[in-house]
Design a protein around this motif. Structure first.
Motif, mmCIF file in Angstrom:
data_model
loop_
_atom_site.group_PDB
_atom_site.id
_atom_site.type_symbol
_atom_site.label_atom_id
_atom_site.label_comp_id
_atom_site.label_asym_id
_atom_site.label_seq_id
_atom_site.Cartn_x
_atom_site.Cartn_y
_atom_site.Cartn_z
ATOM 1 N N VAL A 10 30.729 7.317 -6.637
ATOM 2 C CA VAL A 10 30.604 6.058 -5.952
ATOM 3 C C VAL A 10 31.506 5.452 -4.727
ATOM 4 O O VAL A 10 31.156 5.196 -3.771
ATOM 5 C CB VAL A 10 29.984 5.093 -6.862
ATOM 6 C CG1 VAL A 10 29.592 3.633 -6.066
ATOM 7 C CG2 VAL A 10 28.672 5.384 -7.479
ATOM 8 N N VAL A 13 31.674 7.767 -1.943
ATOM 9 C CA VAL A 13 30.419 7.794 -1.002
ATOM 10 C C VAL A 13 30.728 6.487 -0.051
ATOM 11 O O VAL A 13 30.334 6.525 1.026
ATOM 12 C CB VAL A 13 29.115 7.601 -1.863
ATOM 13 C CG1 VAL A 13 28.023 7.187 -0.914
ATOM 14 C CG2 VAL A 13 28.908 9.092 -2.701
ATOM 15 N N GLU A 14 31.282 5.547 -0.668
ATOM 16 C CA GLU A 14 31.263 4.140 0.080
ATOM 17 C C GLU A 14 32.596 4.382 0.931
ATOM 18 O O GLU A 14 32.368 3.618 1.999
ATOM 19 C CB GLU A 14 31.517 3.015 -1.052
ATOM 20 C CG GLU A 14 30.434 2.677 -1.948
ATOM 21 C CD GLU A 14 30.254 1.540 -2.837
ATOM 22 O OE1 GLU A 14 31.525 0.957 -2.840
ATOM 23 O OE2 GLU A 14 29.266 1.125 -3.256
ATOM 24 N N ALA A 17 30.915 6.283 3.831
ATOM 25 C CA ALA A 17 30.115 5.063 4.501
ATOM 26 C C ALA A 17 30.652 4.210 5.581
ATOM 27 O O ALA A 17 30.344 3.985 6.514
ATOM 28 C CB ALA A 17 29.166 4.413 3.561
ATOM 29 N N LEU A 31 23.138 4.626 7.218
ATOM 30 C CA LEU A 31 23.723 5.040 5.800
ATOM 31 C C LEU A 31 24.051 4.114 4.993
ATOM 32 O O LEU A 31 23.492 4.248 3.652
ATOM 33 C CB LEU A 31 25.014 6.240 6.084
ATOM 34 C CG LEU A 31 25.464 6.654 5.024
ATOM 35 C CD1 LEU A 31 24.626 8.004 4.397
ATOM 36 C CD2 LEU A 31 26.880 7.390 5.304
ATOM 37 N N VAL A 32 24.651 3.078 5.317
ATOM 38 C CA VAL A 32 25.002 1.842 4.383
ATOM 39 C C VAL A 32 23.678 1.291 3.953
ATOM 40 O O VAL A 32 23.498 0.926 2.700
ATOM 41 C CB VAL A 32 25.901 0.926 5.186
ATOM 42 C CG1 VAL A 32 26.160 -0.355 4.348
ATOM 43 C CG2 VAL A 32 27.188 1.480 5.002
ATOM 44 N N TRP A 35 21.849 3.239 1.188
ATOM 45 C CA TRP A 35 22.928 3.074 0.115
ATOM 46 C C TRP A 35 22.566 1.974 -0.571
ATOM 47 O O TRP A 35 22.441 1.942 -1.841
ATOM 48 C CB TRP A 35 24.290 3.321 0.388
ATOM 49 C CG TRP A 35 25.138 3.257 -0.852
ATOM 50 C CD1 TRP A 35 25.977 2.179 -1.080
ATOM 51 C CD2 TRP A 35 25.369 4.462 -1.855
ATOM 52 N NE1 TRP A 35 26.776 2.402 -2.229
ATOM 53 C CE2 TRP A 35 26.470 3.555 -2.514
ATOM 54 C CE3 TRP A 35 24.955 5.557 -2.083
ATOM 55 C CZ2 TRP A 35 26.896 4.442 -3.770
ATOM 56 C CZ3 TRP A 35 25.339 6.256 -3.110
ATOM 57 C CH2 TRP A 35 26.336 5.815 -4.080
ATOM 58 N N ASP A 55 23.001 -7.525 -2.364
ATOM 59 C CA ASP A 55 23.105 -6.544 -1.920
ATOM 60 C C ASP A 55 21.611 -6.177 -0.860
ATOM 61 O O ASP A 55 21.840 -5.712 0.408
ATOM 62 C CB ASP A 55 22.723 -5.213 -2.566
ATOM 63 C CG ASP A 55 24.026 -4.783 -3.432
ATOM 64 O OD1 ASP A 55 25.029 -5.265 -2.978
ATOM 65 O OD2 ASP A 55 23.970 -3.936 -4.194
#
Length: 79
Positions: A10, A13-14, A17, A31-32, A35, A55
């Motif tokens: 994770v 991936v962040e 991003a 992309l964000v 996610w 979020d």
């Protein structure tokens, strides 16, 4: 897979991003947004509604960044 390994994935991936947003905001913001939508969908199943709401706000911000970022728009080129 252990929880620690999952969190490492994770994190990678962040970071990717974040770099994508810095280099290509139009692509990186989408992309964000995807996610964050995935995180929201996972958390709604549990009891972390405050995280899902946070979020969602970030998702709206990512979509706003996408609309405001320059480049790649067919409208700007007069087509």
């Amino acid at each position: 897979m252990s929880a620690q390994t999952f969190m490492y994935i994770v994190g990678v991936v962040e970071i990717v991003a974040g770099i994508a947003v810095a280099v290509r905001p139009r692509f990186g913001s989408l992309l964000v947004a995807v996610w964050l939508l995935g995180i929201i969908n996972l958390l709604v199943l549990g009891s972390f509604y405050d995280v899902a709401l946070r979020d969602f706000g970030l998702l709206v911000g990512a979509l706003a960044l996408n609309r405001l970022s320059p480049g790649g728009s067919w409208r700007r080129h007069g087509k």
